[in-house]
Design a protein around this motif. Structure first.
Motif, mmCIF file in Angstrom:
data_model
loop_
_atom_site.group_PDB
_atom_site.id
_atom_site.type_symbol
_atom_site.label_atom_id
_atom_site.label_comp_id
_atom_site.label_asym_id
_atom_site.label_seq_id
_atom_site.Cartn_x
_atom_site.Cartn_y
_atom_site.Cartn_z
ATOM 1 N N ILE A 71 -10.199 49.193 14.386
ATOM 2 C CA ILE A 71 -9.626 47.563 16.081
ATOM 3 C C ILE A 71 -10.416 46.451 14.485
ATOM 4 O O ILE A 71 -9.550 45.675 14.388
ATOM 5 C CB ILE A 71 -11.213 47.952 16.819
ATOM 6 C CG1 ILE A 71 -10.712 48.865 17.145
ATOM 7 C CG2 ILE A 71 -10.927 46.467 17.772
ATOM 8 C CD1 ILE A 71 -12.001 49.362 18.454
ATOM 9 N N LEU A 72 -11.486 46.517 14.582
ATOM 10 C CA LEU A 72 -11.301 45.026 13.050
ATOM 11 C C LEU A 72 -10.006 44.882 12.063
ATOM 12 O O LEU A 72 -9.922 43.754 12.160
ATOM 13 C CB LEU A 72 -13.181 44.939 12.868
ATOM 14 C CG LEU A 72 -14.643 45.158 13.307
ATOM 15 C CD1 LEU A 72 -15.726 45.314 12.522
ATOM 16 C CD2 LEU A 72 -13.726 43.767 14.240
ATOM 17 N N SER A 73 -10.058 45.441 11.433
ATOM 18 C CA SER A 73 -8.715 45.700 10.722
ATOM 19 C C SER A 73 -7.357 45.637 11.330
ATOM 20 O O SER A 73 -7.321 44.598 10.971
ATOM 21 C CB SER A 73 -8.700 47.345 9.898
ATOM 22 O OG SER A 73 -8.263 48.025 11.113
ATOM 23 N N THR A 74 -7.277 45.522 12.513
ATOM 24 C CA THR A 74 -6.293 45.171 13.281
ATOM 25 C C THR A 74 -6.319 43.994 13.612
ATOM 26 O O THR A 74 -5.753 43.272 13.483
ATOM 27 C CB THR A 74 -5.954 45.961 14.528
ATOM 28 O OG1 THR A 74 -5.960 47.341 14.517
ATOM 29 C CG2 THR A 74 -4.798 45.380 15.024
ATOM 30 N N ILE A 75 -7.346 43.471 13.942
ATOM 31 C CA ILE A 75 -7.185 41.921 14.879
ATOM 32 C C ILE A 75 -7.578 40.973 13.038
ATOM 33 O O ILE A 75 -7.033 40.126 13.134
ATOM 34 C CB ILE A 75 -8.810 42.113 14.849
ATOM 35 C CG1 ILE A 75 -9.278 42.757 16.077
ATOM 36 C CG2 ILE A 75 -9.354 40.194 14.766
ATOM 37 C CD1 ILE A 75 -10.700 42.894 16.631
ATOM 38 N N TYR A 76 -7.819 41.597 11.833
ATOM 39 C CA TYR A 76 -7.729 41.488 10.589
ATOM 40 C C TYR A 76 -6.328 41.303 10.136
ATOM 41 O O TYR A 76 -5.694 39.831 9.966
ATOM 42 C CB TYR A 76 -8.420 41.459 8.722
ATOM 43 C CG TYR A 76 -8.769 41.376 7.937
ATOM 44 C CD1 TYR A 76 -8.869 40.085 7.663
ATOM 45 C CD2 TYR A 76 -7.608 42.237 7.179
ATOM 46 C CE1 TYR A 76 -9.216 39.300 6.725
ATOM 47 C CE2 TYR A 76 -7.907 41.792 5.429
ATOM 48 C CZ TYR A 76 -8.047 40.426 5.452
ATOM 49 O OH TYR A 76 -7.701 39.803 3.975
ATOM 50 N N ASP A 77 -5.663 42.454 10.128
ATOM 51 C CA ASP A 77 -3.914 42.362 9.997
ATOM 52 C C ASP A 77 -3.498 40.933 11.079
ATOM 53 O O ASP A 77 -2.540 40.721 10.129
ATOM 54 C CB ASP A 77 -3.782 43.316 10.086
ATOM 55 C CG ASP A 77 -3.572 44.419 8.687
ATOM 56 O OD1 ASP A 77 -4.529 43.778 8.252
ATOM 57 O OD2 ASP A 77 -4.046 45.567 9.108
ATOM 58 N N TYR A 78 -3.615 40.535 12.196
ATOM 59 C CA TYR A 78 -3.104 40.008 13.441
ATOM 60 C C TYR A 78 -3.455 38.669 12.118
ATOM 61 O O TYR A 78 -1.946 38.074 12.710
ATOM 62 C CB TYR A 78 -4.071 40.398 14.295
ATOM 63 C CG TYR A 78 -3.513 39.537 15.365
ATOM 64 C CD1 TYR A 78 -1.828 39.492 15.589
ATOM 65 C CD2 TYR A 78 -4.468 38.316 15.553
ATOM 66 C CE1 TYR A 78 -1.659 38.340 16.188
ATOM 67 C CE2 TYR A 78 -3.759 36.772 16.606
ATOM 68 C CZ TYR A 78 -2.750 37.409 17.392
ATOM 69 O OH TYR A 78 -2.896 36.025 18.021
ATOM 70 N N ASN A 79 -4.480 38.663 12.545
ATOM 71 C CA ASN A 79 -4.723 36.824 11.490
ATOM 72 C C ASN A 79 -3.854 36.261 10.576
ATOM 73 O O ASN A 79 -3.639 35.313 10.764
ATOM 74 C CB ASN A 79 -6.234 36.591 12.103
ATOM 75 C CG ASN A 79 -6.874 36.383 13.107
ATOM 76 O OD1 ASN A 79 -6.391 35.932 13.743
ATOM 77 N ND2 ASN A 79 -7.829 37.288 12.950
ATOM 78 N N ARG A 80 -3.685 37.307 9.272
ATOM 79 C CA ARG A 80 -3.443 37.526 9.002
ATOM 80 C C ARG A 80 -1.254 36.764 8.589
ATOM 81 O O ARG A 80 -0.866 35.688 8.293
ATOM 82 C CB ARG A 80 -2.935 38.208 7.428
ATOM 83 C CG ARG A 80 -4.083 38.190 7.093
ATOM 84 C CD ARG A 80 -4.406 39.272 5.074
ATOM 85 N NE ARG A 80 -4.567 40.076 6.117
ATOM 86 C CZ ARG A 80 -3.997 40.705 5.274
ATOM 87 N NH1 ARG A 80 -3.691 41.242 4.271
ATOM 88 N NH2 ARG A 80 -3.820 42.533 6.149
ATOM 89 N N LEU A 81 -1.153 37.900 9.550
ATOM 90 C CA LEU A 81 0.457 37.999 10.176
ATOM 91 C C LEU A 81 0.783 36.301 11.372
ATOM 92 O O LEU A 81 1.742 35.740 10.695
ATOM 93 C CB LEU A 81 0.808 38.580 10.920
ATOM 94 C CG LEU A 81 1.395 40.609 10.244
ATOM 95 C CD1 LEU A 81 0.996 41.364 11.243
ATOM 96 C CD2 LEU A 81 1.719 40.714 9.429
ATOM 97 N N LYS A 82 -0.229 36.425 11.470
ATOM 98 C CA LYS A 82 0.271 34.665 12.583
ATOM 99 C C LYS A 82 0.179 33.606 11.868
ATOM 100 O O LYS A 82 0.405 32.895 11.630
ATOM 101 C CB LYS A 82 -1.023 34.831 13.822
ATOM 102 C CG LYS A 82 -1.238 33.448 14.280
ATOM 103 C CD LYS A 82 -2.976 33.973 15.637
ATOM 104 C CE LYS A 82 -2.552 32.671 16.525
ATOM 105 N NZ LYS A 82 -4.455 33.162 16.673
#
Length: 414
Positions: free
Chosen positions: A78-89
């Motif tokens: 979950i936290l890793s996905t949020i981290y990836d999302y923010n970097r992609l965004k």
């Protein structure tokens, strides 16, 4: 040709993954030849990236496609996905400020969170290329238990976002007619059904062409894998993962082996050899009758050419009505009949339409095994013809191009 139209393609799947190589890059190469200018923003798994980076970079560079990879993180959940999302965004926004895209093409749900945000902030239209019912897949596959309050909350969040993606996107891509028909029954939709475009997982039918396979290539591989000319090869292609029913496939092979004595089961996969051999042992299948080998994409066609039948059973579930197995088109393009189970996407309808194999219902193997022993149950000359008709990459590229053109024209007319 839509000259100078700039597209940001966002994918949470990596271009160095087998999926990126088969189901993203070939489309974008075809679309770039129609005049679209692409920048790919993707999440890459480190092992695959280090192994395939140079090949993919060179391929994309040769086709004037820019590539902005970031590394995928898996832990903590979950936290890793949020981290990836923010970097992609953040990267997507920076790229848009620099290049000003005409379209944001979002592959699946995580990417579409960025697309819908970009639309709101920068008024750039986005495509919801949904691939499947992702949130339901996570539940059906046992990855998200709805008994867990955290996963239940996440599931509800994405189901609400799903409706917003459908309503606010400039176009919707799904893989099957079954999925389209199901979506049209959902509450909360406010668009014309023509906005949904059905484009299955297509196949490069020039690469997957039985006429390009040399006998010398086949002999080399048969020698390496200790396959004799008399062996009757049942083949499985690709990873097994969450959805493919290895137990049931082993049971089918075990039942077939009693009738077709010279049958062998060839797995062309990067998956664990031990997992497959242990499963074979569970069903008392001789280790000598199971062959397991990896293959690069360029070698997959010659591997398939060794099959008498391509076999895959997929766990039937609500979410699987939206699935289009890439392996079906690849096997059919090589003019090899398919054996699959009933109730997954449009797979059985395609097999029945093109007489391209056998559909197993209710785990009843008897009739199909009899047909296999007789060498019947399919129409040989229509299998590749069916793939050319239904799974052609050129057809898929043209469908995507039509979607892009409609979006660009709509933007001009606003």
């Amino acid at each position: 040709m839509e000259k100078n139209k700039k597209v940001l393609y966002i994918s949470y799947d990596g271009m160095t993954d087998p999926l990126g190589q088969s189901q993203v890059i070939p489309y974008l190469i075809g679309l770039s030849q129609k005049g679209y200018s692409f920048t790919i923003l993707s999440c890459e798994k480190k092992d695959n990236f280090l192994k395939n980076k140079v090949v993919i970079q060179n391929l994309l560079y040769a086709n004037n496609i820019a590539w902005q990879p970031v590394f995928y993180t898996k832990k903590p959940p979950i936290l890793s996905t949020i981290y990836d999302y923010n970097r992609l965004k953040g990267r997507a926004e920076a790229l848009h400020i620099e290049l000003y895209f005409d379209i944001i093409h979002c592959r699946s749900y995580i990417s579409s969170l960025i697309g819908i945000w970009m639309k709101k902030k920068y008024k750039v239209p986005f495509i919801f290329d949904m691939r499947g019912f992702w949130a339901d897949e996570r539940v059906d596959g046992g990855l998200w238990s709805l008994n867990n309050p955290v996963f239940k909350l996440i599931y509800q969040y994405f189901k609400k976002k799903e409706i917003k993606f459908l309503n606010q996107s400039a176009a919707i891509i799904c893989l099957t007619n079954s999925a389209k028909n199901e979506m049209l029954t959902w509450d909360g939709l406010n668009f014309n059904e023509k906005k949904i475009n059905v484009i299955p997982c297509c196949v490069d039918t020039e690469l997957f062409d039985p006429h390009t396979v040399l006998t010398s290539q086949q002999e080399q591989i048969k020698q390496a894998l200790k396959i004799s000319d008399d062996d009757f090869i049942i083949g499985y292609l690709g990873s097994i993962g969450t959805w493919y029913l290895l137990d049931e496939m082993m049971q089918f092979f075990g039942a077939l082996k009693k009738v077709v004595k010279n049958a062998k089961f060839l797995f062309v996969t990067q998956d664990s050899v031990l997992d497959i051999t242990l499963k074979a042992q569970k069903y008392n299948i001789d280790a000598n009758d199971v062959i397991i080998t990896p293959a690069d994409r360029s070698n997959v066609p010659v591997m398939i050419s060794l099959f008498k039948y391509g076999l895959f059973f997929i766990k039937p579930s609500y979410s699987k009505m939206a699935s289009s197995p890439t392996k079906q088109g690849e096997i059919m393009a090589m003019d090899i009949p398919v054996i699959c189970n009933f109730g997954v996407g449009d797979t059985d309808a395609i097999i029945e339409k093109y007489k391209s194999g056998l559909v197993i219902k209710n785990n009843d193997f008897t009739n199909s095994i009899q047909l296999i022993a007789e060498g019947s149950g399919y129409k040989k000359n229509s299998i590749r013809e069916g793939a050319l008709n239904y799974f052609s990459l050129n057809s898929g590229v043209q469908k995507y191009s039509d979607v892009y053109k409609q979006i660009c024209n709509a933007t001009i007319n606003e």
